[in-house]
Scaffold this motif. Structure first.
Motif, PDB file in Angstrom:
ATOM      1  N   ARG A  74      34.183  38.433  25.961  1.00 40.03           N
ATOM      2  CA  ARG A  74      34.183  39.672  26.748  1.00 40.03           C
ATOM      3  C   ARG A  74      33.878  39.370  28.199  1.00 40.03           C
ATOM      4  NH1 ARG A  74      29.995  42.846  23.455  1.00 40.03           N
ATOM      5  NH2 ARG A  74      29.045  40.830  23.784  1.00 40.03           N
ATOM      6  N   ALA A  76      32.924  41.316  30.874  1.00 35.27           N
ATOM      7  CA  ALA A  76      31.702  41.876  31.466  1.00 35.27           C
ATOM      8  C   ALA A  76      31.726  41.849  32.994  1.00 35.27           C
ATOM      9  CB  ALA A  76      30.454  41.165  30.946  1.00 35.27           C
ATOM     10  N   LEU A  77      32.894  42.139  33.569  1.00 37.54           N
ATOM     11  CA  LEU A  77      32.991  42.295  35.026  1.00 37.54           C
ATOM     12  C   LEU A  77      33.647  43.641  35.296  1.00 37.54           C
ATOM     13  CD1 LEU A  77      34.313  38.771  36.069  1.00 37.54           C
ATOM     14  CD2 LEU A  77      32.044  39.683  36.479  1.00 37.54           C
ATOM     15  N   ASP A  78      33.263  44.248  36.422  1.00 40.04           N
ATOM     16  CA  ASP A  78      33.853  45.545  36.764  1.00 40.04           C
ATOM     17  C   ASP A  78      35.305  45.341  37.174  1.00 40.04           C
ATOM     18  OD1 ASP A  78      31.453  46.698  36.213  1.00 40.04           O
ATOM     19  OD2 ASP A  78      30.704  46.462  38.254  1.00 40.04           O
ATOM     20  N   LYS A  85      32.881  40.479  44.522  1.00 43.54           N
ATOM     21  CA  LYS A  85      31.900  41.551  44.448  1.00 43.54           C
ATOM     22  C   LYS A  85      31.404  41.737  43.009  1.00 43.54           C
ATOM     23  CE  LYS A  85      31.132  46.109  46.306  1.00 43.54           C
ATOM     24  NZ  LYS A  85      31.724  47.405  46.554  1.00 43.54           N
ATOM     25  N   PHE A  89      27.239  41.066  41.710  1.00 40.12           N
ATOM     26  CA  PHE A  89      26.262  41.883  40.980  1.00 40.12           C
ATOM     27  C   PHE A  89      25.420  41.010  40.052  1.00 40.12           C
ATOM     28  CE2 PHE A  89      25.513  44.082  36.885  1.00 40.12           C
ATOM     29  CZ  PHE A  89      24.535  44.954  37.301  1.00 40.12           C
ATOM     30  N   TRP A  90      26.103  40.110  39.328  1.00 43.56           N
ATOM     31  CA  TRP A  90      25.376  39.249  38.385  1.00 43.56           C
ATOM     32  C   TRP A  90      24.567  38.205  39.132  1.00 43.56           C
ATOM     33  CZ3 TRP A  90      24.990  41.298  33.887  1.00 43.56           C
ATOM     34  CH2 TRP A  90      26.004  42.128  33.414  1.00 43.56           C
ATOM     35  N   ARG A 133      30.407  32.612  36.623  1.00 42.29           N
ATOM     36  CA  ARG A 133      29.149  33.368  36.503  1.00 42.29           C
ATOM     37  C   ARG A 133      28.074  32.508  35.829  1.00 42.29           C
ATOM     38  NH1 ARG A 133      29.906  38.713  33.678  1.00 42.29           N
ATOM     39  NH2 ARG A 133      30.629  37.378  32.016  1.00 42.29           N
TER      40      ARG A 133
END
Lengths: 203, 213
Positions: A74, A76-78, A85, A89-90, A133
């Motif tokens: 998954r 899990a990024l916008d 950007k 966030f992470w 990430r």
């Protein structure tokens, strides 16, 4: 990432009323890597989630020291945000500075894509974004679920180099894959050996 | 940490058009109601406040299906948990962000809606004070139901069935403030609101943990 350690003792996993595996022992010290192998459905992802603490072990104990970074199927990024950007966030949650994020993007050859919205990225590029990430997190323990899926030859080499760097710096990597990975892991755990019927036969 | 989570949740709400949906719904109800009961100013003024409370309650259910489920499916909640951030913190941040995106816009939309329904000044003030106290509870209830139904199919319909009985005290005390000079209904509304806001982070956090597989 000093002092990262992961230790599984006699771990069993029960999912949906079915015992996937039992009696799994794994001890990783700084610089230790393990490769989980086995066919689909053998419980590789479940074992990684048990390692991460997202899934309780049915039996046995899991001891961790050090932060955890995980990449699974998954994203899990916008989706609407530009890649840089969305990863930022992470990186902020991980208290990683912009330098570390930029270095991670460069390590996965994503720097030219930093301003592209996440939803426009291809499968392999998304996988690389998830790996970036993990790299930027600075966590000691990396849990990688099928990290090679969708990656081309050049990207696989980047993955191999990132993992080698992490291990050399005293980190821990546990990777699950049904296909060969260019990852030097001293420990290979074939989960088929830990199926309940296999354990019975051995005993 | 909390501020980071709140900022992301607000940005997501803005991007998914969740902010203007309850506002548009409230204004639509307020403009349709006079068509249904006729343009009798006295009748509208007497019943309009209650209708706006019902509209606010139903509007709070509109964004329920995008509050938690998309992030749970995308693995974002798991990634947050990996970083050692408790689910209670996640739900608290989401509650703050959800109220900010839902309460104040709804209270603003109530002003033109009240004009459409010919409410008098005193009623408008009581309505706004009631909404100020009641919208956090509506936001908390919607979020709680969203955490409980995340991962279920047809969660939208189920969310309505779960939330509406729990919202009855809010509706009774909220609409009760309109015709009540003593302020007792306002106090009961505040108590119900405090209770819902206080339990939501813990109950919602537990629901997210239980829904993990």
């Amino acid at each position: 990432m000093n002092g990262a350690a992961l230790r599984l003792t006699d771990v069993a996993c029960l999912r949906g009323g079915r015992m996937l595996f039992r009696g799994v022992d794994l001890k990783l010290e700084p610089g230790g890597g393990a490769l989980l192998t086995g066919p689909n459905g053998v419980g590789k992802s479940s074992l990684l989630r048990v390692c991460a603490g997202l899934l309780p072990a049915f039996a046995g104990t899991v001891e961790r020291s050090g932060d955890i970074a995980m990449s699974d199927e998954r994203l899990a990024l916008d989706m609407e945000a530009p890649l840089a950007k969305a990863l930022d966030f992470w990186a902020r949650l991980d208290r990683a500075g912009p330098d570390r994020l930029a270095a991670a993007l460069a390590a996965m050859a994503l720097t030219p894509l930093a301003q592209v919205p996440v939803r426009m990225l291809s499968t392999g590029q998304r996988k690389r974004a998830m790996l970036a990430r993990v790299i930027a997190s600075g966590a000691g323990i990396w849990l990688l679920d099928e990290p090679g899926n969708g990656l081309d030859t050049a990207s696989l080499a980047l993955l191999g180099r990132a993992v080698a760097d992490h291990l050399a710096a005293g980190g821990i990597v546990v990777a699950a894959s049904h296909q060969p990975l260019p990852i030097a892991a001293p420990v290979t755990l074939a989960l088929t050996d830990y199926r309940p019927d296999a354990v019975d036969q051995a005993a | 940490m909390l501020a980071l989570l709140i900022r992301r949740d607000l940005r997501q709400a803005w991007a998914s058009a969740g902010l203007w949906l309850p506002v548009a719904f409230l204004l639509l109800v307020a403009s349709l109601y006079p068509f249904a009961v006729g343009p009798d100013a006295a009748l509208l003024g007497r019943t309009g406040g209650g209708i706006l409370w019902i509209a606010a309650l139903l509007a709070s259910l509109l964004p329920v299906d995008r509050l938690v489920a998309p992030d749970a499916q995308a693995g974002i909640l798991d990634q947050i948990a990996l970083r050692g951030i408790g689910e209670e913190m996640v739900v608290t941040a989401r509650l703050v962000a959800h109220w900010l995106g839902f309460g104040p816009p709804l209270m603003l939309a109530t002003l033109p809606a009240a004009a459409l329904l010919k409410l008098d000044g005193a009623t408008i003030v009581r309505l706004e004070v009631g909404l100020l106290i009641g919208t956090p509870a509506l936001a908390a209830l919607g979020l709680l139901v969203a955490t409980l139904t995340a991962g279920l199919r047809s969660s939208g319909a189920l969310a309505g069935l779960l939330a509406l009985p729990l919202a009855v005290p809010l509706l009774i005390f909220g609409a009760g403030t309109l015709g009540d000079g003593s302020g007792a209904a306002l106090k009961f509304l505040g108590a119900a609101s405090l209770l819902l806001v206080a339990i939501t982070p813990f109950a919602g956090g537990a629901a997210i943990r239980a829904g993990r597989e």
